[in-house]
Scaffold this motif. Structure first.
Motif, PDB file in Angstrom:
ATOM      1  N   ALA A  31       0.955  -1.007  -0.356  1.00 51.31           N
ATOM      2  CA  ALA A  31       0.253  -0.467  -0.014  1.00 51.31           C
ATOM      3  C   ALA A  31       0.886   1.091  -0.550  1.00 51.31           C
ATOM      4  N   THR A  32       1.739   1.369   0.414  1.00 48.85           N
ATOM      5  CA  THR A  32       2.575   2.347   0.833  1.00 48.85           C
ATOM      6  C   THR A  32       4.041   2.687   0.036  1.00 48.85           C
ATOM      7  N   GLY A  33       3.467   0.939  -0.815  1.00 46.73           N
ATOM      8  CA  GLY A  33       5.232   1.227  -1.796  1.00 46.73           C
ATOM      9  C   GLY A  33       7.202   1.205  -1.162  1.00 46.73           C
ATOM     10  N   ILE A  34       6.176   1.132  -0.109  1.00 51.56           N
ATOM     11  CA  ILE A  34       7.819   0.721   0.508  1.00 51.56           C
ATOM     12  C   ILE A  34       7.722  -0.674   0.761  1.00 51.56           C
ATOM     13  N   ASN A  37      11.629  -5.561   3.590  1.00 50.67           N
ATOM     14  CA  ASN A  37      12.476  -5.522   4.502  1.00 50.67           C
ATOM     15  C   ASN A  37      13.092  -3.705   5.059  1.00 50.67           C
ATOM     16  N   THR A  38      12.579  -2.913   4.095  1.00 50.72           N
ATOM     17  CA  THR A  38      12.584  -1.563   4.066  1.00 50.72           C
ATOM     18  C   THR A  38      11.892  -0.622   5.674  1.00 50.72           C
ATOM     19  N   PHE A  39      11.065  -1.350   6.099  1.00 49.51           N
ATOM     20  CA  PHE A  39      10.114  -0.745   6.397  1.00 49.51           C
ATOM     21  C   PHE A  39      10.191  -1.991   7.835  1.00 49.51           C
ATOM     22  N   THR A  40      10.775  -2.942   7.852  1.00 47.24           N
ATOM     23  CA  THR A  40      10.848  -3.822   9.640  1.00 47.24           C
ATOM     24  C   THR A  40      12.008  -3.847   9.604  1.00 47.24           C
ATOM     25  N   ALA A  41      13.031  -2.610   8.940  1.00 47.30           N
ATOM     26  CA  ALA A  41      14.399  -1.808   8.951  1.00 47.30           C
ATOM     27  C   ALA A  41      14.288  -0.916   9.831  1.00 47.30           C
ATOM     28  N   MET A  42      13.677   0.164   9.385  1.00 50.53           N
ATOM     29  CA  MET A  42      12.739   1.598  10.061  1.00 50.53           C
ATOM     30  C   MET A  42      12.404   1.283  11.388  1.00 50.53           C
ATOM     31  N   ILE A  57       8.753   7.582   5.335  1.00 55.28           N
ATOM     32  CA  ILE A  57       7.289   8.678   5.714  1.00 55.28           C
ATOM     33  C   ILE A  57       6.606   9.460   4.923  1.00 55.28           C
ATOM     34  N   GLU A  58       7.014  10.012   3.996  1.00 54.52           N
ATOM     35  CA  GLU A  58       6.071  11.193   3.179  1.00 54.52           C
ATOM     36  C   GLU A  58       5.738  10.169   1.924  1.00 54.52           C
ATOM     37  N   GLN A  59       6.513   9.292   1.612  1.00 54.28           N
ATOM     38  CA  GLN A  59       5.466   8.199   0.574  1.00 54.28           C
ATOM     39  C   GLN A  59       4.436   7.626   1.306  1.00 54.28           C
ATOM     40  N   ALA A  60       4.659   7.433   2.645  1.00 55.72           N
ATOM     41  CA  ALA A  60       4.018   5.986   3.400  1.00 55.72           C
ATOM     42  C   ALA A  60       2.475   7.567   3.830  1.00 55.72           C
ATOM     43  N   THR A  61       2.466   8.305   4.033  1.00 51.25           N
ATOM     44  CA  THR A  61       2.098   8.687   4.500  1.00 51.25           C
ATOM     45  C   THR A  61       0.748   9.641   2.703  1.00 51.25           C
ATOM     46  N   GLU A  62       1.837  10.031   1.617  1.00 52.05           N
ATOM     47  CA  GLU A  62       0.868   9.963   0.473  1.00 52.05           C
ATOM     48  C   GLU A  62       0.203   9.149  -0.240  1.00 52.05           C
TER      49      GLU A  62
END
Length: 115
Positions: A31-34, A37-42, A57-62
């Motif tokens: 849904a966020t395009g992240i 693995n990147t989300f888990t690392a974040m 974070i900006e990408q996810a909110t958008e």
């Protein structure tokens, strides 16, 4: 630019939002395009490049159609926000549905302090 403590709080809020709204890590990544693995690392605090973290974070909110500073709200505000079920494919298996329902019950217990 956010401090490391602010980024940590934002990531906790993203995780709360993800759980409350019925996303799995896989469906949230989609849904966020992240990437998952990147989300888990974040969320584990392993992304040290603040600029990249802010961009994600900006990408996810958008992508989630949220206001720009949505994840900067307090934990309580995130938990009180209306649940947003836009995608019926968020919950992929019965076990994940059970986990999501269990989490919602735990959140209810915290909020309402059932005795």
């Amino acid at each position: 630019m956010e401090t490391l403590n602010e980024l940590k709080q934002i990531m906790e809020n993203m995780t709360i939002y993800m759980s409350i709204n019925g996303y799995t890590k896989r469906s949230f990544a989609k849904a966020t395009g992240i990437s998952q693995n990147t989300f888990t690392a974040m969320t584990a605090g392993k992304i040290k490049n603040e600029k990249k973290a802010v961009r994600y974070i900006e990408q996810a909110t958008e992508r989630l159609n949220l206001e720009q500073d949505y994840f900067k709200k307090s934990r309580e505000e995130i938990m009180r926000a209306p649940i947003n079920y836009q995608d019926e494919e968020k919950l992929h298996t019965g076990n994940e549905k059970f986990n999501a329902l269990s989490l919602l019950l735990k959140i209810g217990e915290i909020h309402y302090k059932w005795e």
